[in-house]
Design a protein around this motif. Structure first.
Motif, PDB file in Angstrom:
ATOM      1  N   CYS A 103       0.953  -0.685   0.156  1.00 21.59           N
ATOM      2  CA  CYS A 103       0.234  -0.031   0.034  1.00 21.59           C
ATOM      3  C   CYS A 103       0.652   1.388   0.293  1.00 21.59           C
ATOM      4  CB  CYS A 103      -1.054   0.005   1.262  1.00 21.59           C
ATOM      5  SG  CYS A 103      -1.947  -1.387   1.477  1.00 21.59           S
ATOM      6  N   VAL A 104       1.397   2.095  -0.944  1.00 23.46           N
ATOM      7  CA  VAL A 104       1.332   3.335  -0.956  1.00 23.46           C
ATOM      8  C   VAL A 104       0.770   4.520  -1.120  1.00 23.46           C
ATOM      9  CG1 VAL A 104       3.429   1.841  -2.308  1.00 23.46           C
ATOM     10  CG2 VAL A 104       1.893   3.044  -3.541  1.00 23.46           C
TER      11      VAL A 104
ATOM     12  N   ASP B  88       4.520   8.569  -0.372  1.00 17.65           N
ATOM     13  CA  ASP B  88       5.076   8.335   1.004  1.00 17.65           C
ATOM     14  C   ASP B  88       6.389   7.702   1.631  1.00 17.65           C
ATOM     15  OD1 ASP B  88       4.505   8.059   3.800  1.00 17.65           O
ATOM     16  OD2 ASP B  88       3.921   6.392   3.660  1.00 17.65           O
TER      17      ASP B  88
ATOM     18  N   GLY C 285       3.282   1.161   5.109  1.00 18.90           N
ATOM     19  CA  GLY C 285       4.523   1.901   6.039  1.00 18.90           C
ATOM     20  C   GLY C 285       4.885   1.812   7.105  1.00 18.90           C
TER      21      GLY C 285
ATOM     22  N   ALA D  87       2.527   7.706   7.568  1.00 23.49           N
ATOM     23  CA  ALA D  87       2.417   8.632   6.430  1.00 23.49           C
ATOM     24  C   ALA D  87       3.452   9.638   7.117  1.00 23.49           C
ATOM     25  CB  ALA D  87       0.899   8.638   5.940  1.00 23.49           C
TER      26      ALA D  87
ATOM     27  N   THR E  21      -0.139  12.678   7.381  1.00 27.52           N
ATOM     28  CA  THR E  21      -0.932  12.072   9.418  1.00 27.52           C
ATOM     29  C   THR E  21      -0.117  11.487  10.399  1.00 27.52           C
ATOM     30  OG1 THR E  21      -1.053   9.462   8.334  1.00 27.52           O
ATOM     31  CG2 THR E  21      -2.780  10.690   7.272  1.00 27.52           C
TER      32      THR E  21
ATOM     33  N   GLY F  21       0.342   6.005  11.421  1.00 26.37           N
ATOM     34  CA  GLY F  21       0.182   4.313  11.630  1.00 26.37           C
ATOM     35  C   GLY F  21      -0.348   3.228  12.207  1.00 26.37           C
ATOM     36  N   GLN F  22      -1.185   4.002  11.219  1.00 27.54           N
ATOM     37  CA  GLN F  22      -2.758   2.971  11.953  1.00 27.54           C
ATOM     38  C   GLN F  22      -3.304   1.688  10.537  1.00 27.54           C
ATOM     39  OE1 GLN F  22      -5.962   4.499  14.172  1.00 27.54           O
ATOM     40  NE2 GLN F  22      -4.978   6.231  14.977  1.00 27.54           N
ATOM     41  N   THR F  23      -3.379   2.494   9.534  1.00 32.74           N
ATOM     42  CA  THR F  23      -3.241   1.253   8.514  1.00 32.74           C
ATOM     43  C   THR F  23      -3.203   0.409   8.632  1.00 32.74           C
ATOM     44  OG1 THR F  23      -3.837   3.278   6.904  1.00 32.74           O
ATOM     45  CG2 THR F  23      -4.317   1.833   6.274  1.00 32.74           C
TER      46      THR F  23
END
Ligand code: FAD
Ligand code: AMP
Lengths: 332, 265
Positions: free
Chosen positions: B6-7, B39, B121, B124, B127, B130-132
């Motif tokens: 995921c980017v 990102d 990552g 991001a 944001t 660090g949750q996605t």
């Protein structure tokens, strides 16, 4: 919604001692609890942790929920998420506070989404909105270039707090509180991810997070050789050597001394930044220092917007003379 | 190995802080004069996926959600060596939080179907959440390891070195799993000429909310659980006293004097 009440602080421990971040969390929690007129409780999770609860009470918790189980000796994501889910569903707090630490970074988002709520990571300020009574969660975004204030309508309202951003309660050994033990109810099979080894790469000498003086170098130092000169100054000042990210990425310095948003957050008395441009991400880790000093050849460098004192010049020429002068001053 | 990375397209975090501006009316930020970029931690995740592909073979699918996604930005992972690109591109997907973003990404992962590893990552650059990654793991019900600095695949498991403040943990996790990647994984490789040519030929697959069977009330701004009430720039009163002097020795001596006067050491 009315069922969720009180502030709960997930208190991290090392051995049988509460960590400073737990005391900071209880400090922040106390202020929120008072603003809401509700109770402050602590949650402690680990193995053989009977000695911890009294400390949490000393730091302001009126109730301590303890989960003591051999399977919880070390942090394992699945075990801790499951246990915390159970505890939170039992106590139903309006607010949960954790630390933005190795554990909090991993545990908080998982737990939030498991509980069907949200979390704001790395908060530097927490307050209760006087009208809605909801939690105002202030966190740096865009690498520290901006701050955002978030709220949620879901419960519990969860946050992690940045290290050293909140004032700890003054401990009081006369405070009284109640301890509630909650069984973990874990099966070994619940734990899908397994920590099979822990490797410590601590550097010798004072740790940067404990040092009163930190001498930090950036990309402009150019290599390991240069950092030896920084070490000399740090030693003289009884401090530690830190770095921005590029020296760590390049292997000039160990990753454990990186200062910044994704490294260590430190607040020494004196922070000397040498050949560091002062990116917002780096400054996130050191802007709480009492006095920041910069040596940089670029007078437009962002670091000078944060520094109290500075020199515009080539560190290779300035630093040896500076170190010599400090040595002379300390000797006399 | 089927790897999904995921980017995200973001405003350039490495642009000078002086070019950072806030649009307070819309709670949005921009970097004046700097084009958007991939990102950085997403790029580290791409690097991690390519290292695994080199070691084990397999397919790397890049997944990105947003609107106005610039092809030269989101195609960079292809030029680095990834195989396919899926874009969730629609106004309705934007202005989400980690939760609504992860919900849509997880729905896309299900539609892509086969996956052994999902990489994100560690956080991001916009944001800093660090949750996605963890949220995708919770939605899909798979395990998650954060802050990876090394990933090795063997026997249907991943052995991961997870960065800690004092060093690293070695963690073992069964696949499929979500892993978030830290910069210690190593500098992302540069696209090669060959890679850039290959990327030109790959057409991204573009999905709308209906394509992944997700209701628009659950995505983007509508699906947010975190409401943003204010975005502002903290103020630093820059009053740096520069030491004077003609030579480095004078500069150094004057700096030391200033520090002593201020009792800074
Ligand atoms: C999400 C995210 C998280 C990040 N987290 C961190 C973090 O935790 N910590 C961190 O540090 N970075 C972090 N970064 C990276 C950050 O954006 C910058 O890239 C980094 O801080 C730059 O490091 P630097 O100042 O050493 O290098 P540069 O920005 O390249 O600056 C080098 C400086 O050295 C000066 N210089 C060069 N030679 C000399 C000389 N001979 N004498 C004097 N001065 C000289 C130059 O003028 C320049 O100002 C993060 C980035 C992102 C996107
Ligand atoms: N819109 C998006 N599209 C694709 N990946 C994303 C998106 N937003 C976040 N991610 C991934 O999740 C990571 C962490 O993001 P965050 O949780 O916002 O800090 C990023 O580095 C990406 O890998």
């Amino acid at each position: 919604m009315a069922d969720y009440r009180g502030i709960a602080v997930f208190c991290e421990i090392k051995g049988d001692k509460l960590l400073p971040i737990a005391a900071e969390g209880l400090g922040a929690g106390r202020r929120l609890a008072d603003a809401l007129g509700q109770d402050l409780s602590a949650i402690v999770v680990g193995s053989n942790i009977a000695g911890v609860a009294p400390q949490a009470i000393m730091y302001g918790a009126s109730k301590v929920y303890a989960v003591d189980d051999p399977l919880l000796k070390y942090y394992q994501a699945d075990a801790y998420v499951n246990v915390m889910e159970k505890v939170v569903k039992q106590i139903m707090p309006a607010v949960i506070i954790m630390g933005q630490t190795d554990i909090g970074r991993d545990l908080a988002p998982r737990l939030a989404f498991r509980l069907g709520t949200a979390v704001t990571m790395d908060c530097v300020d927490l307050a209760i909105d006087p009208e809605s009574k909801r939690l105002l969660q202030t966190k740096p975004v865009y690498g520290g270039n901006a701050h955002a204030v978030f709220t949620t309508d879901t419960n519990p309202q969860m946050v992690t707090i940045r290290t050293k951003a909140m004032v700890a309660t003054v401990p009081d050994s006369l405070r009284k509180g109640e301890v509630v033990n909650i069984p973990a109810g874990l099966q070994a099979a619940d734990i899908r991810t397994k920590v099979i080894n822990r490797v410590l790469e601590e550097v010798a000498g004072i740790k940067i997070e404990d040092a009163q003086v930190v001498v930090s170098g950036g990309r402009g130092i150019g290599g390991t050789e240069g950092f030896k000169q920084l070490e000399e100054l740090a030693k003289l000042l009884k401090g530690a050597v830190g770095a921005s990210r590029p020296p760590c990425d390049n292997g000039w310095m160990p990753d454990t001394v990186q200062v910044g948003l994704t490294g260590k957050i430190i607040a020494p008395e004196l922070y000397i930044a040498i050949a560091i441009s002062g990116s917002s991400q780096h400054m996130s880790g050191c802007s709480g220092s009492k006095t920041i000093v910069a040596i940089n050849k670029d007078k437009e460098a962002n670091i000078f917007r944060y520094a109290r004192f500075g020199v515009v010049g080539d560190w290779k020429k300035v630093l040896p003379a500076f170190t010599a002068k400090i040595k002379e001053m300390l000797a006399s | 190995m089927n790897i999904i990375v995921c980017v995200k397209q973001v405003i350039d975090p490495e642009a000078p802080p002086s070019s950072f501006k806030i649009d307070a009316a819309n709670n949005k930020a921009e970097m004046k004069g700097a084009p958007p970029v991939l990102d950085p931690y997403g790029e580290y995740a791409v690097e991690a996926s390519l290292k695994i592909k080199e070691a084990k073979g397999g397919k790397v699918t890049v997944l990105s959600l947003g609107s106005g996604l610039m092809r030269e930005v989101v195609k960079k992972p292809l030029a680095m060596g990834a195989d396919a690109l899926v874009l969730l591109e629609d106004e309705a997907f934007t202005a989400g939080d980690s939760w609504s973003t992860a919900g849509a990404l997880a729905a896309a992962v299900k539609k892509i179907g086969q996956y052994d590893l999902i990489l994100c990552g560690r956080e991001a650059s916009d944001t800093n959440a660090g949750q996605t990654g963890p949220a995708i793991a919770e939605v899909l019900g798979v395990p998650c390891v954060t802050l990876a600095r090394k990933i090795e695949i063997a026997d249907g498991k991943a052995k991961i070195e997870r960065v800690t403040s004092g060093g690293y943990d070695i963690v073992e996790v069964p696949l499929p799993a979500v892993v978030t990647v830290s910069n210690e994984i190593g500098e992302p490789r540069y696209p090669t000429i060959k890679g850039i040519m290959a990327a030109k030929k790959i057409e991204p697959v573009v999905w709308k909310p209906a394509d992944i069977g997700i209701d628009t009330s659950k995505i983007g701004a509508a699906g947010r659980r975190l409401k943003i009430s204010r975005l502002f720039q903290p103020i630093h009163e820059g009053k740096c006293e520069l030491a004077a002097g003609e030579t480095p020795e004078e500069l150094a001596a004057n700096l030391a004097l200033k520090l002593r006067e201020a009792k800074a050491f």
